[in-house]
Design a protein around this motif. Structure first.
Motif, PDB file in Angstrom:
ATOM      1  N   ALA A 179       0.823  -1.215   0.000  1.00  0.00           N
ATOM      2  CA  ALA A 179       0.000   0.000   0.000  1.00  0.00           C
ATOM      3  C   ALA A 179       0.853   1.259   0.000  1.00  0.00           C
ATOM      4  O   ALA A 179       0.381   2.328  -0.400  1.00  0.00           O
ATOM      5  N   GLY A 181       3.689   1.477  -1.754  1.00  0.00           N
ATOM      6  CA  GLY A 181       4.179   1.623  -3.118  1.00  0.00           C
ATOM      7  C   GLY A 181       5.556   2.253  -3.230  1.00  0.00           C
ATOM      8  O   GLY A 181       5.867   2.921  -4.225  1.00  0.00           O
ATOM      9  N   GLN A 183       6.621   4.725  -1.637  1.00  0.00           N
ATOM     10  CA  GLN A 183       6.465   6.190  -1.611  1.00  0.00           C
ATOM     11  C   GLN A 183       6.806   6.808  -0.264  1.00  0.00           C
ATOM     12  O   GLN A 183       6.393   7.917   0.030  1.00  0.00           O
ATOM     13  N   GLN A 266       2.904  12.867   4.701  1.00  0.00           N
ATOM     14  CA  GLN A 266       3.661  11.879   3.939  1.00  0.00           C
ATOM     15  C   GLN A 266       5.089  12.370   3.797  1.00  0.00           C
ATOM     16  O   GLN A 266       5.324  13.519   3.414  1.00  0.00           O
ATOM     17  N   ILE A 274       0.615   7.290  -1.460  1.00  0.00           N
ATOM     18  CA  ILE A 274       0.374   6.110  -0.650  1.00  0.00           C
ATOM     19  C   ILE A 274      -1.121   5.832  -0.661  1.00  0.00           C
ATOM     20  O   ILE A 274      -1.931   6.756  -0.584  1.00  0.00           O
ATOM     21  N   ASP A 275      -1.493   4.569  -0.752  1.00  0.00           N
ATOM     22  CA  ASP A 275      -2.905   4.183  -0.803  1.00  0.00           C
ATOM     23  C   ASP A 275      -3.472   4.182   0.620  1.00  0.00           C
ATOM     24  O   ASP A 275      -3.471   3.160   1.299  1.00  0.00           O
ATOM     25  N   ASP A 277      -6.539   4.538   1.604  1.00  0.00           N
ATOM     26  CA  ASP A 277      -7.743   3.719   1.747  1.00  0.00           C
ATOM     27  C   ASP A 277      -7.385   2.258   1.999  1.00  0.00           C
ATOM     28  O   ASP A 277      -8.031   1.582   2.814  1.00  0.00           O
ATOM     29  N   ALA A 278      -6.384   1.753   1.295  1.00  0.00           N
ATOM     30  CA  ALA A 278      -5.956   0.376   1.529  1.00  0.00           C
ATOM     31  C   ALA A 278      -5.415   0.216   2.944  1.00  0.00           C
ATOM     32  O   ALA A 278      -5.690  -0.785   3.626  1.00  0.00           O
TER      33      ALA A 278
END
Length: 564
Positions: A179, A181, A183, A266, A274-275, A277-278
């Motif tokens: 999630a 990634g 990042q 972040q 970055i996700d 929600d995940a």
């Protein structure tokens, strides 16, 4: 699209609650905002939030080896990005939320920290939300500054990974890490309102927001010193932050003071994302560990704080358009070219000024220049919104500059509105270097006025200059959550001023006690479109020689620093 009637009515009620709090929490010469009256020392809050039962990761104390200089950060020049690992995340927290010294007097001992705080009470807590990294397991970690450790709150369910036996990449930890990634990491900030309310009563909620802004700037600048870009994730709502950091888990706070979600940052790459929600979905599957410690045995209820905090909660919002900021300009050099780590660790709040120290006009202009938001320059590069706060300055002792009342207009688009909102007879004479939007309103010795406005505190008159931060509070009627945001922007300015004062060989201090409407009347402000939300002063400090100073972490703790 027109707003739904129910939503408009709800926001109208929230805006009214915010406005009521703002008026009731003002200090006035004839009546100070409601406060405790006396300090109940028996119930002074424990200064450390800790999570009993959470696994700990010891962080290194390695900031002394960081070469980045403060002057480079002021120009937006970041070093090559450091790897995300235990050593460098340890430096991040050491230079932002950690202890900077211990002080002692008459048998009492107390800690100072890198991030400024009203009354040294430190309501702000920090949480690292990270993928699996060298030396740091995937999950949610609370930063405990007392010990410079991470306490792991969220981990793989039942202490192991879900999924097949093929490997971690098919379980919770793998999903959590994917999630991100590649990042970077997230840092969440929260506030414990009781820590401030114990001393300051109703006005404490304001100070919590200031301190959050201080912490945003402190984390952003520490990240920049490591080569990491930082940005506030402006879309995230407070409920998202609470869920992701585990602040919504009532059972984990049973009997302990709750934390209010504030900001999600972040750190790392700013392209892509970055996700979140995940991560929110995975947080619901995580194994959560630890129980919050209780800070005081008894409490005084300040219901107005709960009301304004609920009214000013931020919902999920659309991403704010990136503010259009000018490119970095070569700033005037600071008086002292110090490594950023040295500056961050030596920052202090002055308790008194000598009333004789002066500063050169060039140094004064350099300090103000550092408050202007410019593209890619921290901490302003982390802030997702256009500048809404403009300092009104009482200049007392600046060589080569007339004493008087000045305004620094941090956004050229606000100039006409500010002029129209204030007294018609102000001069508005542009002064200082050409790039600096500094305006003289009236040349006059205003030391007595500055002291009066600042609740009669001599520190506002004995300084080189003092200021009030004028914020566009008219935004709150349309979006109540911006009330907290404006105080936090003031906190960003405050942290920048603290560091610039140190770099100038001086010292600064935030002033939370000021007569709100007395300041507004002085400027000729009427109505609620502009309000002063934070005051500050910079000068030559008077050191209290009765106090003893000790290092922030002793030899035994330093011996625990992991070898990398």
């Amino acid at each position: 699209m027109a707003q739904e009637p129910a939503a408009a009515s709800r926001e109208g009620g929230q805006a009214a609650a915010v406005q009521a709090y703002h008026e009731h929490s003002k200090h006035r010469p004839e009546r100070y905002a409601p406060g405790p009256g006396r300090l109940d020392w028996e119930n002074q809050p424990d200064p450390w939030r800790s999570w009993e039962g959470a696994a700990r990761t010891i962080l290194p104390l390695a900031a002394d080896g960081l070469a980045t200089r403060h002057a480079a950060l002021r120009r937006g020049e970041l070093p090559p990005p450091a790897p995300f690992d235990r050593e460098h995340l340890g430096i991040l927290f050491e230079l932002s939320l950690a202890l900077s010294a211990w002080k002692s007097f008459g048998g009492s001992r107390w800690a100072l920290r890198c991030n400024p705080s009203s009354g040294n009470l430190h309501p702000t807590e920090g949480y690292l939300i990270a993928p699996a990294l060298p030396g740091i397991p995937a999950g949610v970690h609370h930063y405990l500054s007392r010990d410079h450790v991470l306490e792991q709150r969220a981990a793989p369910p039942d202490g192991r990974n879900e999924g097949s036996e093929a490997g971690w990449e098919e379980g919770w930890e793998g999903d959590w890490t994917r999630a991100f990634g590649g990042q970077g990491v997230l840092v969440a900030l929260s506030s414990i309102h009781w820590r401030e309310a114990w001393k300051y009563g109703m006005r404490a909620w304001r100070y919590c927001q200031h301190d959050c802004g201080h912490a945003v700037a402190a984390v952003t600048l520490a990240a920049a010193a490591l080569g990491w870009r930082a940005r506030v994730l402006d879309r995230a709502g407070d409920e998202d932050i609470a869920r992701l950091a585990g602040l919504d888990r009532a059972a984990d706070f049973d009997g302990a003071e709750r934390e209010a979600p504030d900001v999600l940052l972040q750190l790392g790459a700013t392209e892509g994302g970055i996700d979140v929600d995940a991560l929110l979905a995975l947080a619901g599957r995580a194994g959560w560990h630890g129980h919050a410690n209780r800070l005081s045995s008894a409490h005084v209820d300040w219901p107005e704080i709960a009301v304004v905090d609920a009214a000013a909660r931020k919902p999920r919002t659309a991403a704010a358009p990136a503010p259009s900021l000018p490119a970095p300009a070569p700033p005037a050099p600071a008086a002292l070219d110090l490594p950023f780590a040295t500056l961050a660790l030596q920052r202090r709040s002055a308790v008194a000024f000598d009333g004789v120290t002066t500063m050169a006009a060039e140094t004064f202009f350099a300090v103000l220049d550092a408050l202007l938001p410019r593209a890619g320059v921290p901490p302003w590069s982390a802030w997702a919104w256009p500048p809404q706060v403009h300092p009104a300055l009482f200049v007392h002792r600046v060589d080569g500059l007339e004493p008087g009342l000045y305004v620094l207009v941090r956004d050229p688009a606000a100039l006409a509105e500010l002029r129209g909102a204030m007294r018609e007879d102000w001069l508005w004479h542009r002064t200082g270097p050409a790039p600096l939007p500094l305006y003289l309103l009236i040349p006059y010795d205003l030391r007595a006025t500055a002291q009066l406005v600042s609740c009669h505190q001599e520190i506002a008159a004995d300084s080189c200059f003092a200021l009030g931060m004028l914020a566009r509070t008219g935004l709150v009627a349309r979006e109540p959550w911006r009330y907290a945001q404006l105080f936090r922007e003031c906190g960003l300015l405050g942290q920048a001023l603290y560091l610039e004062a140190e770099a100038a060989g001086l010292r600064g201090t935030g002033i939370g006690c000021f007569f709100d409407d007395t300041m507004h009347e002085l400027l000729g402000l009427a109505g609620g479109e502009w309000q002063s939300l934070y005051h500050f002063t910079v000068g030559g400090p008077v050191e209290d020689v009765r106090l003893s100073s000790l290092p922030p972490y002793g030899a035994a703790r330093r011996a625990q620093t992991p070898k990398t």
